[in-house]
Design a protein around this motif. Sequence first.
Motif, mmCIF file in Angstrom:
data_model
loop_
_atom_site.group_PDB
_atom_site.id
_atom_site.type_symbol
_atom_site.label_atom_id
_atom_site.label_comp_id
_atom_site.label_asym_id
_atom_site.label_seq_id
_atom_site.Cartn_x
_atom_site.Cartn_y
_atom_site.Cartn_z
ATOM 1 N N UNK A 7 0.981 -1.218 -0.057
ATOM 2 C CA UNK A 7 0.052 -0.080 0.075
ATOM 3 C C UNK A 7 0.785 1.266 0.208
ATOM 4 N N UNK A 8 1.978 1.204 0.726
ATOM 5 C CA UNK A 8 2.734 2.252 0.968
ATOM 6 C C UNK A 8 3.552 2.574 -0.460
ATOM 7 N N UNK A 9 4.078 1.480 -0.971
ATOM 8 C CA UNK A 9 4.533 1.564 -2.304
ATOM 9 C C UNK A 9 3.784 2.210 -3.552
ATOM 10 N N UNK A 10 2.290 1.753 -3.231
ATOM 11 C CA UNK A 10 1.471 2.316 -4.419
ATOM 12 C C UNK A 10 1.515 3.712 -4.253
ATOM 13 N N UNK A 11 1.222 4.126 -2.881
ATOM 14 C CA UNK A 11 1.360 5.735 -2.611
ATOM 15 C C UNK A 11 2.524 6.381 -3.076
ATOM 16 N N UNK A 12 3.743 5.765 -2.776
ATOM 17 C CA UNK A 12 4.973 6.480 -3.185
ATOM 18 C C UNK A 12 4.863 6.430 -4.774
#
Length: 350
Positions: A75-80
Motif C-alpha cells: 500500500x505504501x509503495x503504491x502511494x509512493x
Amino acid sequence: MSKTYRAAWSAPSNIAFIKYWGKYPGQIPANASLSMSLDACSTHTEVVAETIPFCDFPEIVFKFEGKEKPSFLPKIEQFIRAILPEMKWLTECRLIIDSRNTFPHSSGIASSASAFAALALCLTDIEQQWQGNSQNAGFFRTASHRARLGSGSAARSVYGGYTVWGKPPVIAGSSQQFAVPFDDEINNELADLHDDVLLIDVGEKSVSSTAGHGLMNGHPYAEARFIRAADNLHQLTVAMRSGDVEHFFDILEEEALGLHALMMASQPNYILMRPNTLAAIERIRQVRRSEHLPVGFTLDAGANVHVIYPHTAEQSVSKFVKAELKSLCANELYICDRIGQGPKPNRHEQ
Ligand code: PMV
C-alpha cells in the motif's frame, strides 16, 4: 556524503458527515464530502530520509509500533508511486517510516485516513527541508493533495475542525484535488461536537474501500446518490450555520443509512450493520424523541456506531451512553472522542 532528513507528525482520524462513496480515476471523488477531524484517534508517524545514489524507486523500511511490517509495504509503495512524479527527490533516498495509532489496530476504526495524512505531512515537510524552504502557506493544501492519492478521506485529515473535500459551489476555494477547512460562522451549538465510537464489531473490514467505491461504478442508484449528496452537503452547512440541531441530525443519519443502503443494493452486496448496530440506532432515536436529548449517529463502512452530540449535552448524553449503549459494544468498549485541532508536528521526536 549521505545526508539525513527527519520529520514527525501526528494526524487525526476523521468521521464523514457527508460521505464520499464512489470515485473516478486519479482518486477524484464522485461527490463532495464533509467531515469532522477527531482529537484522540490519530496516527503518529516519523520518517527518516537518508540520501543514497539515484535509484528508480526509493528503498522503504516500514515499521508499525517499532516492528517491521512488510505486509503494509504494498500500500505504501503504491502511494509512493502515485506521488513520485511530483516528488522526484524520493528517488535519491531510502525511507524509514515508523508509525503508530492511538487506537487499537483491530478496533474497526479506519486508520488509512490518519495514516496517509501523517505520512504525506512528513514527506511534504522533508521536501521543504531538502529544498531549503521554510513551511509555506500552501503546505497543508499540498499535503492534503498528496494524502488524497493514498486514501481519499486522508485528504480531509490534514486539518482540524470541519473539512470539505470536493467542489461544492457553496464552499469558496474548495477543490477535488485537496480538502479545505470549513470553519465559517458555525453556530456555537454545532461548533464543538463529541463522537463516542461504539465498538460493536472489532474485526477486520469485510469490504475494502477500493472494492466499496468500485460498487458505485454502474450502480443503479449512483446518479441519484451524487445529486442527493450535493444537496445534503448544502443542507448540512445551512443547519450548521443556523444551529438547527434537528435538521443536522436528520441529514447526518440519512447519509449514514444511505451509505449502507447503497452497499446493500450493490452487486455484490454487503450488510455491514450487526444486530447491535440497529439496537444502538433505535435507542439513540428513541431518546432523542422522548427525552429531547440532542444526540444522533453516523456510521462508517462497518458495524461501529459514532454517537454525535454537542458539548453542551455532554453530561446527559455520556450518562445515556454508559447506561444504554455500552452493553451493546464488544467487550463493552467504546472510545470517547470529540472534534480535534488537527495535525501536530512532533518536533521532540526528531
Ligand atoms: O478514503 P477511503 O477510500 O477509505 O473511503 C472512505 C469512505 C467512507 O469512510 C465510507 C466515507 C468517507 O467519506 O470517509
